[in-house]
Scaffold this active site. Structure first.
Site, mmCIF file in Angstrom:
data_model
loop_
_atom_site.group_PDB
_atom_site.id
_atom_site.type_symbol
_atom_site.label_atom_id
_atom_site.label_comp_id
_atom_site.label_asym_id
_atom_site.label_seq_id
_atom_site.Cartn_x
_atom_site.Cartn_y
_atom_site.Cartn_z
ATOM 1 N N ASP A 128 0.778 -1.252 0.000
ATOM 2 C CA ASP A 128 0.000 0.000 0.000
ATOM 3 C C ASP A 128 0.806 1.297 0.000
ATOM 4 O OD1 ASP A 128 -1.696 -2.111 0.399
ATOM 5 O OD2 ASP A 128 -2.840 -1.200 2.011
ATOM 6 N N ASP A 163 -4.554 -0.947 -1.614
ATOM 7 C CA ASP A 163 -5.903 -0.800 -1.100
ATOM 8 C C ASP A 163 -6.711 -0.304 -2.296
ATOM 9 O OD1 ASP A 163 -7.297 -1.139 1.296
ATOM 10 O OD2 ASP A 163 -7.135 0.984 1.864
ATOM 11 N N HIS A 185 -10.467 0.338 -3.073
ATOM 12 C CA HIS A 185 -11.864 0.356 -2.621
ATOM 13 C C HIS A 185 -12.825 0.856 -3.689
ATOM 14 C CE1 HIS A 185 -10.509 -0.425 1.404
ATOM 15 N NE2 HIS A 185 -9.970 0.751 1.598
ATOM 16 N N SER A 219 -15.813 0.695 4.823
ATOM 17 C CA SER A 219 -14.881 1.282 5.798
ATOM 18 C C SER A 219 -14.924 2.810 5.779
ATOM 19 C CB SER A 219 -13.447 0.811 5.517
ATOM 20 O OG SER A 219 -12.893 1.499 4.414
ATOM 21 N N HIS A 237 -10.757 6.830 0.853
ATOM 22 C CA HIS A 237 -9.338 6.769 0.463
ATOM 23 C C HIS A 237 -9.158 5.609 -0.507
ATOM 24 C CE1 HIS A 237 -9.740 3.831 3.715
ATOM 25 N NE2 HIS A 237 -8.776 3.173 3.097
ATOM 26 N N LYS A 246 -6.685 -5.202 -2.984
ATOM 27 C CA LYS A 246 -7.413 -5.741 -1.821
ATOM 28 C C LYS A 246 -8.536 -4.809 -1.382
ATOM 29 C CE LYS A 246 -4.213 -3.898 1.619
ATOM 30 N NZ LYS A 246 -5.082 -3.049 2.440
ATOM 31 N N GLU A 286 -14.412 -5.078 4.942
ATOM 32 C CA GLU A 286 -13.068 -4.536 5.124
ATOM 33 C C GLU A 286 -12.087 -5.696 5.008
ATOM 34 O OE1 GLU A 286 -10.856 -2.612 4.601
ATOM 35 O OE2 GLU A 286 -10.872 -1.081 6.170
ATOM 36 N N ALA A 297 0.032 -0.016 6.364
ATOM 37 C CA ALA A 297 0.434 0.603 7.616
ATOM 38 C C ALA A 297 0.712 -0.513 8.616
ATOM 39 C CB ALA A 297 -0.708 1.495 8.136
ATOM 40 N N CYS A 300 -2.591 -2.957 7.594
ATOM 41 C CA CYS A 300 -2.287 -3.911 6.516
ATOM 42 C C CYS A 300 -1.124 -4.831 6.868
ATOM 43 C CB CYS A 300 -1.986 -3.161 5.222
ATOM 44 S SG CYS A 300 -1.661 -4.272 3.855
HETATM 45 C C1 VGL Z 1 -5.220 0.445 5.603
HETATM 46 C C2 VGL Z 1 -6.344 2.013 6.820
HETATM 47 C C3 VGL Z 1 -7.395 1.978 5.923
HETATM 48 C C4 VGL Z 1 -4.028 -0.416 5.405
HETATM 49 C C5 VGL Z 1 -6.252 0.386 4.701
HETATM 50 O O1 VGL Z 1 -3.986 -1.112 4.396
HETATM 51 O O2 VGL Z 1 -3.112 -0.372 6.255
HETATM 52 N N1 VGL Z 1 -5.279 1.251 6.662
HETATM 53 N N2 VGL Z 1 -7.322 1.156 4.873
HETATM 54 ZN ZN ZN Z 2 -8.615 1.160 3.221
#
Ligand code: VGL
Ligand code: ZN
Length: 246
Positions: free
Chosen positions: A21, A63, A65, A71, A82, A107, A114, A142, A146
């Site tokens: 990510d 990520d 979406h 989420s 995001h 993903k 989520e 993060a 993730c």
């Molecule tokens: C993530 C916050 C929201 C991640 C994804 O992949 O770490 N964190 N969406």
């Molecule tokens: Zn996300």
């Protein structure tokens, strides 16, 4: 006194590097920025080079979406919108030097679910098995979402898993989140490493011939590795031409 001996990872095929990510929305100016996240990109580029040089595999998750993802706050979730598919914020950082043949794993594409782990609802496990990967190195964002979920899944699936500590950063929304994530990964049998634990081609002596002192963690040496990584990152960028997964 030797308090810490560097591990001695030698990257070889079929090892794999999974970068999670590194997308514009998680970076400075993005919709869900992670503090200082831009600073790990040169380090990740350094690891990419090392894996490329070793003819090992490079994969990148994103990520990805739909606009109405569960989420997002409008749907009652915790996050601002995001990494919406096909938007600028969902793009990989232009500074990230992904090799042309990078396998891309998208993903959290199902609006109803989520999925922090790059294994969750994706073909990642299949891709790794096809490549014969036994050992997976993970860096990216993060740490507390993730990365931890991906690493725990990797362990459950039986991969030897190494978290690249100098190539990951977390959100730490609650103090201690990142520390707890690291603890969780270690409890699940993951290992932790930094660039120090990968002997450079130049200074990679067979371990028996190396003075014990030469293996002590040396902050200056680590700074040098990072400097080299930054310098390398200024070279010509190869871009992913085709994204195999979408
Ligand atoms: C993530 C916050 C929201 C991640 C994804 O992949 O770490 N964190 N969406
Ligand atoms: Zn996300």
């Amino acid at each position: 006194m030797v308090t810490y001996l560097s591990k001695n990872y030698v990257i070889k095929n079929p090892d794999a590097l999974l970068i999670t990510d590194i997308q514009k929305d998680f970076l400075l100016g993005g919709a869900l920025p992670i503090e200082n996240a831009d600073e790990i990109i040169p380090v990740i580029n350094y690891y990419i080079r090392r894996f490329e040089d070793a003819k090992a595999h490079v994969l990148a998750s994103r990520d990805w979406h739909p606009p109405n993802h569960i989420s997002f706050k409008a749907q009652g979730g915790p996050w601002p919108p995001h990494c919406i598919q096909e938007t600028s914020g969902a793009k990989f950082s232009p500074d990230l030097k992904l090799p042309p043949h990078t396998i891309i794993i998208s993903k959290a594409t199902n609006p109803e679910r989520e999925a922090y782990s790059a294994f969750d609802g994706t073909s990642l496990a299949h891709e790794l098995r096809v490549l014969g990967v036994k050992r997976l190195f993970v860096g990216g964002l993060a740490t507390d979402y993730c990365v931890v979920n991906t690493v725990v899944d990797a362990r459950k699936l039986g991969f030897e898993t190494v978290v690249l500590g100098d190539a990951t950063l977390g959100l730490n929304l609650e103090p201690g989140d990142v520390d707890r994530a690291i603890e969780t990964m270690l409890e699940n049998g993951a290992q932790q490493a930094t660039a120090n634990d990968f002997p450079d081609a130049v200074d990679a002596l067979p371990i028996e011939e190396t003075q014990p002192d030469a293996l002590e963690e040396k902050p200056s040496q680590r700074a040098e590795v990072k400097k080299k990584a930054r310098m390398r990152s200024k070279g010509s960028a190869k871009r992913i031409r085709t994204e195999r997964k979408g």
